[in-house]
Structure formats: structure tokens, C-alpha cells
Scaffold this active site. Structure first.
Site, PDB file in Angstrom:
ATOM      1  N   HIS A 183       0.897  -1.272  -0.060  1.00  0.00           N
ATOM      2  CA  HIS A 183       0.029  -0.144  -0.035  1.00  0.00           C
ATOM      3  C   HIS A 183       0.800   1.365   0.114  1.00  0.00           C
ATOM      4  O   HIS A 183       2.020   1.198   0.319  1.00  0.00           O
ATOM      5  CB  HIS A 183      -1.053  -0.046   1.347  1.00  0.00           C
ATOM      6  CG  HIS A 183      -1.898  -1.044   1.107  1.00  0.00           C
ATOM      7  ND1 HIS A 183      -3.057  -0.907   2.244  1.00  0.00           N
ATOM      8  CD2 HIS A 183      -2.027  -2.289   0.381  1.00  0.00           C
ATOM      9  CE1 HIS A 183      -3.869  -2.120   1.838  1.00  0.00           C
ATOM     10  NE2 HIS A 183      -3.323  -2.603   0.662  1.00  0.00           N
ATOM     11  N   GLU A 231       0.878   3.727   1.798  1.00  0.00           N
ATOM     12  CA  GLU A 231       1.355   4.129   3.290  1.00  0.00           C
ATOM     13  C   GLU A 231       2.728   3.214   3.635  1.00  0.00           C
ATOM     14  O   GLU A 231       3.551   3.794   4.312  1.00  0.00           O
ATOM     15  CB  GLU A 231       0.213   4.155   4.381  1.00  0.00           C
ATOM     16  CG  GLU A 231      -0.901   4.828   4.117  1.00  0.00           C
ATOM     17  CD  GLU A 231      -2.058   4.288   3.120  1.00  0.00           C
ATOM     18  OE1 GLU A 231      -3.136   4.606   3.514  1.00  0.00           O
ATOM     19  OE2 GLU A 231      -1.601   3.497   2.490  1.00  0.00           O
ATOM     20  N   CYS A 273      -6.072   1.832   5.861  1.00  0.00           N
ATOM     21  CA  CYS A 273      -6.947   0.776   6.239  1.00  0.00           C
ATOM     22  C   CYS A 273      -6.390   0.262   7.634  1.00  0.00           C
ATOM     23  O   CYS A 273      -5.439   0.676   7.957  1.00  0.00           O
ATOM     24  CB  CYS A 273      -6.414  -0.396   5.217  1.00  0.00           C
ATOM     25  SG  CYS A 273      -4.765  -0.996   5.335  1.00  0.00           S
ATOM     26  N   CYS A 301      -2.403  -0.390   7.467  1.00  0.00           N
ATOM     27  CA  CYS A 301      -1.484   0.549   7.637  1.00  0.00           C
ATOM     28  C   CYS A 301      -1.623   1.505   8.722  1.00  0.00           C
ATOM     29  O   CYS A 301      -0.707   2.116   9.341  1.00  0.00           O
ATOM     30  CB  CYS A 301      -2.049   1.605   6.136  1.00  0.00           C
ATOM     31  SG  CYS A 301      -1.505   0.773   4.437  1.00  0.00           S
TER      32      CYS A 301
END
Length: 149
Positions: free
Chosen positions: A56, A58, A86, A89
Site C-alpha cells: 500500500h 502508506e 486501512c 496501514c
């Protein structure tokens, strides 16, 4: 007089990262990490390209920022991300002790708040900065995906 380096300025930089993800066929989420009005890390989703569910935006930026700083904690750093993180993260952000999180669009289905995940108690949160622009990019991505299938 408007500050040059305000939340909107840095969110525009995160949105540029999201657009790079869009161009690569990735879910268009982008992020920048800032310390003292200086971008020290950038990232965007790479889950498809890397075949890695943890890639992701992040996570990419946390690693890059930690490498830049030479340590695992992101104290005094602000992360600007185009979509609410999410729970995975948010968990990583908790352990990084991020000082401030700024996100644009709320993820009503998979966002860390919906899932009940907590950030570090000292992390300040601001949301809604450039929400329309980032939401529009996400909607366009999913409309195009549906039309291709």
C-alpha cells in the site's frame, strides 16, 4: 495571506502520487511524508505491480521515511494520504509513532476507523482536505475498471 506549505499544498503532492498509481492500473492512493515543510518520502499503491498485498502507498512511504531519517519512528512527521488508511496501514502508523495524519477521503468500508483500529495516542488526525478531488479520482478508476471487465 495563505501559507505556501499548508495541508492543501502537501495533499496536492499526495494526489500527484495517486495519479501515478492510476496510470499504472493501481488503486489510486498516494502519500507524502513531511517533516519541517520538506517532503522526505513519497509513495503510491504498488500491490498489482509487486504482487504484494502489503504494498500500500502508506507502507511504501513509511519505509522510505524511516530510511531517510535513519530510524523507525516518524516523530515530528506528517503523512498526507489521499484515502483513509486501512487497518494494516494504521497498525504500521501506530508503531511508527507518526505525529500527524492528514487524509482526504474517508474509506467507509475498509478505513481504519470503521474497522476499529487505533492510531498512536499522540497522533493528531485531520481529514477532508481535498476530499472531492481524491474521491473523484477513485470513482473514475473503479468506473473504468468495471467497464473493462
Amino acid at each position: 495571506m495563505q501559507l505556501i506549505f499548508d495541508d492543501s499544498y502537501f495533499m496536492r503532492k499526495a494526489l500527484q502520487e495517486a495519479e501515478l498509481a492510476f496510470e499504472k492500473g493501481e488503486i489510486p492512493v498516494g502519500v507524502v511524508v513531511v517533516i519541517d515543510n520538506r517532503i522526505i518520502a513519497r509513495g503510491h499503491n504498488l500491490t498489482e505491480m509487486l504482487h504484494d498485498v502489503t504494498a500500500h502507498a502508506e507502507m511504501q512511504a513509511i519505509t522510505a521515511a524511516a530510511n531517510f531519517l535513519g530510524g523507525k519512528y516518524l516523530k515530528d512527521c506528517t503523512m498526507y494520504v489521499t484515502l483513509e488508511p486501512c487497518q494494516m496501514c494504521a497498525g504500521a502508523l501506530y508503531w511508527s509513532q507518526l505525529s500527524k495524519l492528514v487524509f482526504a477521503a474517508t474509506d467507509h468500508e475498509r478505513g481504519y476507523r470503521k474497522m476499529g483500529t487505533k492510531l498512536h495516542p499522540k497522533t493528531k488526525v485531520t481529514s477532508g482536505i481535498m476530499e472531492e478531488e481524491t474521491s473523484s479520482l477513485l470513482k473514475r478508476f473503479f468506473i473504468e475498471k468495471r467497464n473493462l471487465n
